[in-house]
Design a protein around this motif. Structure first.
Motif, PDB file in Angstrom:
ATOM      1  N   CYS A 180      77.441   3.559 -59.086  1.00 19.55           N
ATOM      2  CA  CYS A 180      78.005   4.334 -60.195  1.00 19.55           C
ATOM      3  C   CYS A 180      78.995   3.538 -61.018  1.00 19.55           C
ATOM      4  O   CYS A 180      79.541   4.030 -61.983  1.00 19.55           O
ATOM      5  N   GLY A 188      76.662   0.961 -65.675  1.00 25.45           N
ATOM      6  CA  GLY A 188      76.330   1.972 -66.663  1.00 25.45           C
ATOM      7  C   GLY A 188      74.890   2.437 -66.608  1.00 25.45           C
ATOM      8  O   GLY A 188      74.538   3.423 -67.234  1.00 25.45           O
ATOM      9  N   GLN A 189      74.041   1.736 -65.874  1.00 24.37           N
ATOM     10  CA  GLN A 189      72.613   2.053 -65.864  1.00 24.37           C
ATOM     11  C   GLN A 189      72.257   3.273 -65.027  1.00 24.37           C
ATOM     12  O   GLN A 189      71.205   3.847 -65.205  1.00 24.37           O
ATOM     13  N   THR A 190      73.099   3.639 -64.120  1.00 27.09           N
ATOM     14  CA  THR A 190      72.718   4.676 -63.152  1.00 27.09           C
ATOM     15  C   THR A 190      73.387   6.019 -63.436  1.00 27.09           C
ATOM     16  O   THR A 190      73.676   6.776 -62.527  1.00 27.09           O
ATOM     17  N   ARG A 191      73.584   6.313 -64.687  1.00 26.17           N
ATOM     18  CA  ARG A 191      74.241   7.576 -65.055  1.00 26.17           C
ATOM     19  C   ARG A 191      73.463   8.796 -64.558  1.00 26.17           C
ATOM     20  O   ARG A 191      74.041   9.762 -64.088  1.00 26.17           O
ATOM     21  N   LYS A 192      72.154   8.749 -64.672  1.00 26.38           N
ATOM     22  CA  LYS A 192      71.329   9.875 -64.234  1.00 26.38           C
ATOM     23  C   LYS A 192      71.467  10.090 -62.727  1.00 26.38           C
ATOM     24  O   LYS A 192      71.660  11.212 -62.261  1.00 26.38           O
ATOM     25  N   GLN A 225      66.830   6.610 -59.385  1.00 24.05           N
ATOM     26  CA  GLN A 225      66.771   6.094 -60.750  1.00 24.05           C
ATOM     27  C   GLN A 225      66.415   4.614 -60.737  1.00 24.05           C
ATOM     28  O   GLN A 225      66.836   3.875 -59.853  1.00 24.05           O
ATOM     29  N   ASP A 236      81.921   7.998 -57.002  1.00 28.79           N
ATOM     30  CA  ASP A 236      82.498   6.951 -57.837  1.00 28.79           C
ATOM     31  C   ASP A 236      83.000   5.763 -57.033  1.00 28.79           C
ATOM     32  O   ASP A 236      83.248   4.709 -57.565  1.00 28.79           O
ATOM     33  N   ARG A 240      76.677  14.031 -58.496  1.00 24.35           N
ATOM     34  CA  ARG A 240      77.861  14.845 -58.818  1.00 24.35           C
ATOM     35  C   ARG A 240      77.507  16.327 -58.886  1.00 24.35           C
ATOM     36  O   ARG A 240      78.272  17.174 -58.443  1.00 24.35           O
ATOM     37  N   CYS A 296      73.928   9.101 -60.719  1.00 28.12           N
ATOM     38  CA  CYS A 296      75.287   9.530 -60.387  1.00 28.12           C
ATOM     39  C   CYS A 296      75.548  10.959 -60.849  1.00 28.12           C
ATOM     40  O   CYS A 296      76.233  11.720 -60.173  1.00 28.12           O
ATOM     41  N   GLY A 297      74.995  11.321 -61.993  1.00 32.61           N
ATOM     42  CA  GLY A 297      75.137  12.695 -62.475  1.00 32.61           C
ATOM     43  C   GLY A 297      74.498  13.686 -61.521  1.00 32.61           C
ATOM     44  O   GLY A 297      75.055  14.747 -61.239  1.00 32.61           O
TER      45      GLY A 297
END
Length: 187
Positions: A131, A134-138, A40, A115, A144, A140-141
Motif C-alpha cells: 500500500c 501508488g499502483q495498488t490502490r484497488k 490486483q 498501511d 480497507r 488496498c481500498g
C-alpha cells in the motif's frame, strides 16, 4: 435493569439480539469474501505486468479472512441455538460470543494495519509495502473496506452480547390470577 418487566419487553430484547447476530454474520461473511477477493496486478515502469498482489501474499490477511469466515459460521450456530432453546444453550452461546468477539476484533485490527504492511514483505520485486506504492490502490481500498466491515462486526457482536444480557435480566411480570366466585342459585 432487573426485576419486573413484561414478556413483550423480553421478546423485544431477544429479537434485537437475533437481529444483531444476523447483522454480525453478514458483515463477517462480507469481510471474509472481500478480503479473499483482494487481488490486483502490479505493473512495471514500462507498463508490463510484474505480477500480482493478493491477500494470500500476507499471512495476516489470510488469518483475517479465515477469522471472519469462522465468525460468520459461529454466529449462524448461535442464531440456531437461540431459536431452538435459549435457556438450555445459554452457556454455549456465551462462550461462542466471546470467541466471535475475539475473532472479529483481531481480524479488524490486522486489516486496519494495511498501511503498515511493509514488514510482511514487498509485493513481488517492489520496494516498500503493497500500500506504499501508488499502483495498488484497488487492492488496498478493498482491504480497507473489508477492515471497516470487520470492525463493524466487532462492534455489532458487542451489541449482541449486551442485548442478550438485557433480555436475560428482564423477568416476565407475574401473571394475574382471576378469582372466580361461584354462586348457587336456589330455586
Amino acid at each position: 435493569m432487573g426485576g419486573g418487566g413484561s414478556s413483550g419487553e423480553r421478546v423485544a430484547w431477544e429479537a434485537a439480539s437475533l437481529v444483531c447476530r444476523i447483522a454480525t454474520a453478514g458483515m463477517s461473511l462480507g469481510s471474509a469474501i472481500m478480503t479473499a477477493a483482494s487481488t490486483q496486478c502490479v505493473l512495471r515502469d514500462d507498463g508490463s505486468t510484474a505480477g500480482t498482489v493478493s491477500y494470500s501474499d500476507y499471512g495476516s490477511f489470510k488469518y483475517s479472512a479465515l477469522a471472519d469466515l469462522l465468525s460468520a459460521v459461529l454466529q449462524m450456530v448461535t442464531i440456531f441455538l437461540e431459536v431452538v432453546g435459549k435457556e438450555k444453550w445459554a452457556s454455549t452461546v456465551e462462550l461462542i460470543d466471546r470467541l466471535v468477539q475475539a475473532l472479529t476484533s483481531t481480524s479488524a485490527a490486522l486489516l486496519l494495519a494495511v498501511d503498515d504492511i511493509t514488514s510482511c514483505g514487498p509485493p513481488r520485486g517492489r520496494r516498500g509495502g503493497a500500500c506504499r506504492s501508488g499502483q495498488t490502490r484497488k487492492f488496498c481500498g478493498r482491504v480497507r473496506e473489508s477492515a471497516a466491515l470487520s470492525l463493524a462486526a466487532a462492534v455489532t457482536v458487542s451489541a449482541c452480547i449486551y442485548t442478550n444480557r438485557l433480555a436475560a435480566t428482564v423477568t416476565p411480570a407475574p401473571e394475574k390470577k382471576c378469582n372466580t366466585l361461584t354462586f348457587k342459585l336456589g330455586v
